[in-house]
Design a protein around this motif. Structure first.
Motif, mmCIF file in Angstrom:
data_model
loop_
_atom_site.group_PDB
_atom_site.id
_atom_site.type_symbol
_atom_site.label_atom_id
_atom_site.label_comp_id
_atom_site.label_asym_id
_atom_site.label_seq_id
_atom_site.Cartn_x
_atom_site.Cartn_y
_atom_site.Cartn_z
ATOM 1 N N ASP A 1 0.848 -1.194 0.000
ATOM 2 C CA ASP A 1 0.000 0.000 0.000
ATOM 3 C C ASP A 1 0.892 1.256 0.000
ATOM 4 N N PRO A 2 0.636 2.199 -0.924
ATOM 5 C CA PRO A 2 1.485 3.405 -1.017
ATOM 6 C C PRO A 2 1.575 4.198 0.298
ATOM 7 N N ASP A 3 0.489 4.245 1.075
ATOM 8 C CA ASP A 3 0.549 4.960 2.370
ATOM 9 C C ASP A 3 1.528 4.265 3.318
ATOM 10 N N TYR A 4 1.484 2.953 3.321
ATOM 11 C CA TYR A 4 2.397 2.166 4.156
ATOM 12 C C TYR A 4 3.841 2.408 3.717
ATOM 13 N N VAL A 5 4.074 2.415 2.424
ATOM 14 C CA VAL A 5 5.431 2.607 1.896
ATOM 15 C C VAL A 5 5.942 4.015 2.241
ATOM 16 N N ASP A 6 5.047 5.028 2.119
ATOM 17 C CA ASP A 6 5.431 6.392 2.517
ATOM 18 C C ASP A 6 5.841 6.422 3.986
ATOM 19 N N PHE A 7 5.033 5.760 4.803
ATOM 20 C CA PHE A 7 5.315 5.738 6.244
ATOM 21 C C PHE A 7 6.673 5.087 6.515
ATOM 22 N N LEU A 8 6.911 3.944 5.895
ATOM 23 C CA LEU A 8 8.188 3.244 6.097
ATOM 24 C C LEU A 8 9.372 4.097 5.641
ATOM 25 N N ALA A 9 9.169 4.835 4.567
ATOM 26 C CA ALA A 9 10.267 5.631 4.015
ATOM 27 C C ALA A 9 10.589 6.835 4.899
ATOM 28 N N GLU A 10 9.570 7.307 5.637
ATOM 29 C CA GLU A 10 9.757 8.544 6.401
ATOM 30 C C GLU A 10 9.997 8.348 7.893
ATOM 31 N N GLN B 1 12.276 9.367 16.046
ATOM 32 C CA GLN B 1 11.992 10.774 16.316
ATOM 33 C C GLN B 1 10.677 11.243 15.686
ATOM 34 N N THR B 2 10.344 10.722 14.497
ATOM 35 C CA THR B 2 9.149 11.223 13.792
ATOM 36 C C THR B 2 7.906 10.348 14.008
ATOM 37 N N PHE B 3 8.079 9.218 14.703
ATOM 38 C CA PHE B 3 6.981 8.245 14.808
ATOM 39 C C PHE B 3 5.687 8.833 15.351
ATOM 40 N N SER B 4 5.772 9.561 16.454
ATOM 41 C CA SER B 4 4.516 9.993 17.068
ATOM 42 C C SER B 4 3.839 11.093 16.244
ATOM 43 N N ALA B 5 4.618 11.995 15.662
ATOM 44 C CA ALA B 5 4.016 13.040 14.817
ATOM 45 C C ALA B 5 3.377 12.432 13.568
ATOM 46 N N LEU B 6 4.084 11.497 12.940
ATOM 47 C CA LEU B 6 3.525 10.842 11.746
ATOM 48 C C LEU B 6 2.249 10.070 12.089
ATOM 49 N N SER B 7 2.287 9.397 13.243
ATOM 50 C CA SER B 7 1.149 8.564 13.650
ATOM 51 C C SER B 7 -0.112 9.382 13.846
ATOM 52 N N ALA B 8 0.045 10.658 14.153
ATOM 53 C CA ALA B 8 -1.113 11.523 14.409
ATOM 54 C C ALA B 8 -1.733 12.052 13.115
ATOM 55 N N MET B 9 -1.054 11.847 11.982
ATOM 56 C CA MET B 9 -1.588 12.355 10.713
ATOM 57 C C MET B 9 -2.785 11.536 10.257
ATOM 58 N N ASP B 10 -3.795 12.233 9.702
ATOM 59 C CA ASP B 10 -5.045 11.571 9.314
ATOM 60 C C ASP B 10 -4.825 10.360 8.427
ATOM 61 N N LYS B 11 -3.929 10.501 7.443
ATOM 62 C CA LYS B 11 -3.809 9.402 6.476
ATOM 63 C C LYS B 11 -3.226 8.139 7.119
ATOM 64 N N TYR B 12 -2.564 8.307 8.261
ATOM 65 C CA TYR B 12 -1.994 7.138 8.937
ATOM 66 C C TYR B 12 -2.839 6.660 10.121
ATOM 67 N N LYS B 13 -3.574 7.615 10.736
ATOM 68 C CA LYS B 13 -4.364 7.274 11.932
ATOM 69 C C LYS B 13 -5.300 6.091 11.698
ATOM 70 N N ALA B 14 -5.859 6.061 10.480
ATOM 71 C CA ALA B 14 -6.802 4.997 10.132
ATOM 72 C C ALA B 14 -6.162 3.610 10.168
ATOM 73 N N HIS B 15 -4.857 3.576 10.148
ATOM 74 C CA HIS B 15 -4.170 2.279 10.107
ATOM 75 C C HIS B 15 -3.712 1.785 11.476
ATOM 76 N N ILE B 16 -4.097 2.510 12.537
ATOM 77 C CA ILE B 16 -3.747 2.020 13.882
ATOM 78 C C ILE B 16 -4.673 0.861 14.227
#
Ligand code: TV7
Ligand code: CA
Ligand code: ZN
Length: 406
Positions: free
Chosen positions: A70-79, A83-98
């Motif tokens: 999934d492109p969202d998953y790949v973006d997340f893995l790449a970024e 240090q950035t985990f909690s900020a990224l996790s709060a983004m709408d496009k990723y929140k749905a995947h918790i």
């Protein structure tokens, strides 16, 4: 000088990038990329680099990884980084995947089953993206060598991460390099056989191809009932009756060989040769991908089998005898000195070399890793101490062979 020679009649390539060695999943996490350092030391110490073409792997591109994931998953893995985990996790496009919390989780999970808690199977660690895209790049380069006919056998011991799903990390696996490789192969080969001798079930690969009759998946693994903590041996799938998605054209194109703990060399070889032999006969693959997880060895920190390096290697030799294009991948393996022994021995098998059993301790950088009094300093020696009682009955194994022959 060792009598180490290039194989006659076939070409082998070895794909690796030493940068994967620097990675740490966490202090107590069983997955230690350092086992790859030890493997490299043995391969070089024995002079096997002269018997094959060695390639320094480059990172896979995001576009290549998106062919399955999934492109969202790949973006997340790449970024992502610690240090950035909690900020990224709060983004709408990723929140749905918790994932929803289950009783079973002992750690806080973020999107895609990733976590920064110390006890997590799939932690986010420093340098993680580099590591993931490198092992994937090595597998894709190895695959390309086969597809273009430049190699007959291609090796990537840093790959073989069979549990990763389309948009979820699982069991120490983040990018499923195996699925990506097979998808590439399908552009050229009519049929691909995937064989998995890691002690765990190759669930991610099986799931990806469960509707696909051009890919046959065959996994040998520890399988058993729930224990006192309410867990099955991970991942808990891969029973005898799991044979591909019912009602699709993929039905009957996946096979599972669920095995009780403690299986010995003779029994494992019997299962492997008869079932793999029959599968090759019936499916007539055009190429084979073999995941050589070394956690099926006796003495493994997570595994529960009792097989020795010689028998593990005989599985590789058996498959190589078909002379089909062959991709050899790593996978699990949690007792580093034994992982290195096995994969070095198997690199030698791929190049038709028989190595002297005495490890060249005088020329490898970390001889102490292989010179423990209690374990001997041979490559194939010792037979591992039996730490798991053998729960395999010959009659049950025979029954399984008959049943799978249908
Ligand atoms: C391919 N077993 C991967 C195999 C993946 C196995 C598991 C651990 C483990 C994780 C740790 C740790 C561990 C000593 C062992 C149900 C749980 C139980 C986390 C503690 N020590 C391969 C995955 C398997 C992480 N997972 O096939 C950090 O063992 O059984 C489980 C799941 C929930 C999570 N908890 C374990 O070989 C490469 N994990 C120590 C620190
Ligand atoms: Ca397996
Ligand atoms: Zn495993």
């Amino acid at each position: 000088e060792h009598g180490i020679t290039r194989p006659k009649g076939h070409k082998v390539s070895f794909h690796y990038n030493s940068r994967v060695e620097d990675m740490h999943f966490g202090k107590t996490h069983p997955m230690k990329p350092w086992r790859l350092t030890l493997t490299k030391h043995l391969v070089l110490g024995y002079g096997l680099q002269y018997t094959m073409d060695t390639y320094e792997a480059v990172a896979a591109g995001k576009d290549q990884v998106c062919v399955f994931h999934d492109p969202d998953y790949v973006d997340f893995l790449a970024e992502v980084s610690p240090q950035t985990f909690s900020a990224l996790s709060a983004m709408d496009k990723y929140k749905a995947h918790i994932p929803d919390k289950t009783a079973y989780d002992t750690v806080e999970l973020g999107p895609f089953n990733l976590s920064t808690s110390p006890g997590a199977d799939c932690p986010v660690f420093d340098g993680m993206s580099t590591y993931l895209f490198l092992y994937t790049g090595a597998t894709l380069a190895a695959t390309n060598q086969l597809i273009t006919g430049q190699s007959d056998v291609a090796i990537n011991w840093s790959g073989g991460l069979h549990h990763a799903h389309k948009s979820e990390a699982s069991g120490f696996c983040y990018i499923n390099d195996i699925v990506l490789s097979i998808l590439d192969m399908l552009r050229v080969y009519p049929r691909v056989l995937y064989i998995d001798i890691d002690v765990h079930h190759g669930d991610g690969v099986e799931e990806a191809f469960q509707r696909q009759p051009r890919v046959m998946t065959l996994s040998f693994h520890r399988y058993g009932p729930y224990d006192e903590t309410g867990h099955r041996f991970f991942p808990g799938t891969g029973g005898l009756s799991s044979v591909g998605l019912e009602g699709t054209i993929g039905e009957h194109f996946s096979l599972n060989v669920p095995i009780p703990s403690g299986i010995d060399d003779r029994q494992y070889r019997l299962l492997f040769d008869s079932i793999t032999g029959r599968t090759i006969e019936a499916f007539k693959p055009s190429a084979i991908v073999l995941q050589c997880g070394a956690d099926s060895l006796g003495g493994d920190r997570l595994g529960q089998f009792n097989i020795n390096i010689k028998a593990h290697g005989e599985c590789i030799a058996f498959v190589k005898k078909t002379r089909l294009p062959l991709l050899l991948l790593g996978g699990g393996g949690y007792t580093a000195r034994n992982v290195a022994r096995a994969w070095c021995h198997e690199t030698a098998l791929a190049t038709d070399n028989k190595l002297p059993d005495k490890i060249p301790l005088d020329i490898i950088p970390r001889p102490e890793a292989f010179s423990r009094k209690s374990h001997g300093n041979g490559l194939l020696f010792p037979p591992f101490p039996r730490t798991h009682p053998n729960d395999c009955k010959d009659a049950d194994l025979e029954f399984m062979i008959k049943k799978l022959d249908g």
